[in-house]
Design an enzyme around this catalytic site. Sequence first.
Site, PDB file in Angstrom:
ATOM      1  N   GLU A  47       0.842  -1.211   0.000  1.00 35.74           N
ATOM      2  CA  GLU A  47       0.000   0.000   0.000  1.00 35.74           C
ATOM      3  C   GLU A  47       0.875   1.257   0.000  1.00 35.74           C
ATOM      4  O   GLU A  47       0.623   2.216  -0.730  1.00 35.74           O
ATOM      5  CB  GLU A  47      -0.900   0.041   1.243  1.00 35.74           C
ATOM      6  CG  GLU A  47      -1.875  -1.116   1.371  1.00 35.74           C
ATOM      7  CD  GLU A  47      -1.302  -2.316   2.112  1.00 35.74           C
ATOM      8  OE1 GLU A  47      -0.104  -2.611   1.948  1.00 35.74           O
ATOM      9  OE2 GLU A  47      -2.056  -2.972   2.847  1.00 35.74           O
ATOM     10  N   CYS A  79      -0.339   0.037   7.619  1.00 39.13           N
ATOM     11  CA  CYS A  79      -0.804   0.458   6.292  1.00 39.13           C
ATOM     12  C   CYS A  79      -2.163   1.137   6.394  1.00 39.13           C
ATOM     13  O   CYS A  79      -2.491   2.007   5.587  1.00 39.13           O
ATOM     14  CB  CYS A  79      -0.891  -0.743   5.372  1.00 39.13           C
ATOM     15  SG  CYS A  79       0.733  -1.361   4.988  1.00 39.13           S
ATOM     16  N   ALA A 147      10.409 -32.393 -15.125  1.00 42.20           N
ATOM     17  CA  ALA A 147      10.346 -32.307 -16.583  1.00 42.20           C
ATOM     18  C   ALA A 147       9.937 -33.678 -17.089  1.00 42.20           C
ATOM     19  O   ALA A 147      10.452 -34.694 -16.617  1.00 42.20           O
ATOM     20  CB  ALA A 147      11.715 -31.927 -17.129  1.00 42.20           C
ATOM     21  N   GLY A 296      12.864 -37.575  -8.071  1.00 42.52           N
ATOM     22  CA  GLY A 296      12.168 -38.540  -8.907  1.00 42.52           C
ATOM     23  C   GLY A 296      10.761 -38.783  -8.364  1.00 42.52           C
ATOM     24  O   GLY A 296      10.318 -38.157  -7.391  1.00 42.52           O
ATOM     25  N   LEU A 299      10.191 -39.817  -4.280  1.00 47.35           N
ATOM     26  CA  LEU A 299      10.054 -38.806  -3.233  1.00 47.35           C
ATOM     27  C   LEU A 299       8.820 -37.930  -3.459  1.00 47.35           C
ATOM     28  O   LEU A 299       8.092 -37.606  -2.511  1.00 47.35           O
ATOM     29  CB  LEU A 299      11.321 -37.947  -3.167  1.00 47.35           C
ATOM     30  CG  LEU A 299      11.326 -36.858  -2.089  1.00 47.35           C
ATOM     31  CD1 LEU A 299      11.094 -37.454  -0.695  1.00 47.35           C
ATOM     32  CD2 LEU A 299      12.640 -36.077  -2.102  1.00 47.35           C
TER      33      LEU A 299
HETATM   34  N1  LIG Z   1      12.747 -35.272 -15.049  1.00 51.13           N
HETATM   35  C1  LIG Z   1      12.942 -34.747 -13.867  1.00 51.13           C
HETATM   36  O1  LIG Z   1      12.536 -33.618 -13.615  1.00 51.13           O
HETATM   37  C2  LIG Z   1      13.665 -35.540 -12.819  1.00 51.13           C
HETATM   38  C3  LIG Z   1      14.052 -34.924 -11.633  1.00 51.13           C
HETATM   39  C4  LIG Z   1      14.713 -35.693 -10.694  1.00 51.13           C
HETATM   40  C5  LIG Z   1      14.934 -37.039 -10.922  1.00 51.13           C
HETATM   41  N2  LIG Z   1      14.534 -37.587 -12.070  1.00 51.13           N
HETATM   42  C6  LIG Z   1      14.778 -39.017 -12.339  1.00 51.13           C
HETATM   43  O2  LIG Z   1      14.101 -39.801 -11.387  1.00 51.13           O
HETATM   44  C7  LIG Z   1      14.788 -41.032 -11.245  1.00 51.13           C
HETATM   45  C8  LIG Z   1      14.977 -41.369  -9.776  1.00 51.13           C
HETATM   46  O3  LIG Z   1      13.730 -41.550  -9.211  1.00 51.13           O
HETATM   47  P1  LIG Z   1      13.553 -42.193  -7.757  1.00 51.13           P
HETATM   48  O4  LIG Z   1      12.099 -42.292  -7.538  1.00 51.13           O
HETATM   49  O5  LIG Z   1      14.397 -43.402  -7.668  1.00 51.13           O
HETATM   50  O6  LIG Z   1      14.294 -41.135  -6.845  1.00 51.13           O
HETATM   51  P2  LIG Z   1      13.962 -39.986  -5.794  1.00 51.13           P
HETATM   52  O7  LIG Z   1      12.533 -39.683  -5.761  1.00 51.13           O
HETATM   53  O8  LIG Z   1      14.900 -38.887  -6.096  1.00 51.13           O
HETATM   54  O9  LIG Z   1      14.439 -40.631  -4.459  1.00 51.13           O
HETATM   55  C9  LIG Z   1      13.594 -41.287  -3.561  1.00 51.13           C
HETATM   56  C10 LIG Z   1      13.869 -42.734  -3.478  1.00 51.13           C
HETATM   57  O10 LIG Z   1      15.181 -43.102  -3.841  1.00 51.13           O
HETATM   58  C11 LIG Z   1      15.167 -44.494  -3.669  1.00 51.13           C
HETATM   59  N3  LIG Z   1      16.437 -45.101  -3.723  1.00 51.13           N
HETATM   60  C12 LIG Z   1      16.810 -45.703  -4.849  1.00 51.13           C
HETATM   61  N4  LIG Z   1      17.982 -46.241  -4.643  1.00 51.13           N
HETATM   62  C13 LIG Z   1      18.372 -45.984  -3.359  1.00 51.13           C
HETATM   63  C14 LIG Z   1      19.507 -46.324  -2.583  1.00 51.13           C
HETATM   64  N5  LIG Z   1      20.493 -47.056  -3.077  1.00 51.13           N
HETATM   65  N6  LIG Z   1      19.577 -45.877  -1.331  1.00 51.13           N
HETATM   66  C15 LIG Z   1      18.598 -45.169  -0.817  1.00 51.13           C
HETATM   67  N7  LIG Z   1      17.491 -44.844  -1.491  1.00 51.13           N
HETATM   68  C16 LIG Z   1      17.394 -45.257  -2.764  1.00 51.13           C
HETATM   69  C17 LIG Z   1      14.423 -44.728  -2.384  1.00 51.13           C
HETATM   70  O11 LIG Z   1      13.530 -45.763  -2.677  1.00 51.13           O
HETATM   71  P3  LIG Z   1      12.935 -46.830  -1.637  1.00 51.13           P
HETATM   72  O12 LIG Z   1      11.848 -46.098  -0.944  1.00 51.13           O
HETATM   73  O13 LIG Z   1      12.467 -47.885  -2.542  1.00 51.13           O
HETATM   74  O14 LIG Z   1      14.006 -47.255  -0.722  1.00 51.13           O
HETATM   75  C18 LIG Z   1      13.739 -43.384  -2.136  1.00 51.13           C
HETATM   76  O15 LIG Z   1      12.420 -43.470  -1.766  1.00 51.13           O
HETATM   77  C19 LIG Z   1      16.110 -40.881 -11.954  1.00 51.13           C
HETATM   78  O16 LIG Z   1      16.072 -41.557 -13.166  1.00 51.13           O
HETATM   79  C20 LIG Z   1      16.217 -39.401 -12.214  1.00 51.13           C
HETATM   80  O17 LIG Z   1      16.936 -39.092 -13.384  1.00 51.13           O
HETATM   81  C21 LIG Z   1      13.907 -36.887 -13.030  1.00 51.13           C
END
Ligand SMILES: NC(=O)c1ccc[n+]([C@@H]2O[C@H](COP(=O)([O-])OP(=O)(O)OC[C@H]3O[C@@H](n4cnc5c(N)ncnc54)[C@H](OP(=O)(O)O)[C@@H]3O)[C@@H](O)[C@H]2O)c1
Length: 360
Positions: A47, A79, A147, A296, A299
């Site tokens: 304001e 304000c 993305a 990914g 999470l």
């Molecule tokens: N396009 C985009 O915008 C974008 C952005 C970020 C990531 N990504 C892609 O997403 C993919 C990854 O996805 P995400 O669902 O696996 O990952 P995230 O959501 O980043 O991480 C969460 C999960 O990682 C898992 N995880 C996998 N391996 C693990 C390990 N060795 N130790 C601990 N935790 C582990 C866990 O799963 P559990 O619960 O099963 O233990 C945890 O819940 C990759 O290919 C990445 O390139 C894409």
Amino acid sequence: MERAARMALRGHGQAEPNPMVGCVILDSSGNFVAEGYHHRCGGAHAEVDALRHAGARARNGTAIVTLEPCNHHGRTGPCSQALLNAGVARVAYGCCDPNPKAAGGGDMLRAAGVDAFHLPCAAAERVTAPFLYRVRTGLPWVIAKWAQSADGRIATKPGEPRWISGPESRAMVHRERGRVDAILTGMGTVLTDDPLLTVREARASRTPVRVVWDPRLSIGVDRALVRTARETPTVVACTPEALAARSVHANTLREYGVELRAVDGLRALLASLRTQCATLPAGDRTGASTVLVEAGAGLVRSLHAEGLINDVWVFTAPHTIGDAGPRSMAPMSAAALAGLPCVWHGTRGVDAVEVRRVGG
Ligand SMILES: NC(=O)c1ccc[n+]([C@@H]2O[C@H](COP(=O)([O-])OP(=O)(O)OC[C@H]3O[C@@H](n4cnc5c(N)ncnc54)[C@H](OP(=O)(O)O)[C@@H]3O)[C@@H](O)[C@H]2O)c1
């Protein structure tokens, strides 16, 4: 009011933890005179900013403001008093202020003979929602960004370039990184992409702390986030059990400059970031106002299941990827996204961009 809401958005990144607020002044005949917004926390309120531009033309005019004018002496004067001093005859506000310390501006103005009233407006509610949410829940506002390809994939096949969206989309993400207090990622992303999560090629209002949700405390010291923890603050959050069981590894991470946090889950992690966040500028800010999730589907889905995501930013590239494995599906289907209210949509280069509100 919609114009005032657009003005309010300009404060994003500087106004928080205060609300983003915008204001438009009309003269006594209803013609546009001036506009303003809350540029930064500790600075002039919207304001006052708008009245400064309006000068004497505000007399007998109307102030349209996204949030009820404050009525308290904080770092700046009330304000409501500034509007009275300017001789404004009418004040329309898009949201009522729930903050007991600041509220009462509407009542004060009415008692002084000003025609002050609540004018509900979706755009004003949208721009004020992060502030209202923080006050109500004690949690930061959470934006999940991803993305995806035209066929809903967020990861590429091994050996193919990692980027799905184009440079214009990535520039938009970097600008947003520079407006938030924390960037949260998961271990799947840390293992696959080894991201840096810093603000690059964009002007930054803030330096976000990088936060990894690593419940089992398995992050290696070879990861970029750990190796650069002395240059850019990095938090690794795990369960209390993991911290106790892996105390030697925890100490190694600390030697690299990593801050460790033991929390019982994602809600507790966000609440702890709201209370304490290392990178915030000096002053009375204590914790994160906005958290950007760059992770990914694992999470993002976990956060969504707990009702902890407020907005999603989805960048959709025009090309398809095809089956790139079980972890490559986007966190939300096109149908699920379409069911969420759209806050904004547009294009960045060849990508379609949509911002949708999950909850607030
Ligand atoms: N396009 C985009 O915008 C974008 C952005 C970020 C990531 N990504 C892609 O997403 C993919 C990854 O996805 P995400 O669902 O696996 O990952 P995230 O959501 O980043 O991480 C969460 C999960 O990682 C898992 N995880 C996998 N391996 C693990 C390990 N060795 N130790 C601990 N935790 C582990 C866990 O799963 P559990 O619960 O099963 O233990 C945890 O819940 C990759 O290919 C990445 O390139 C894409």
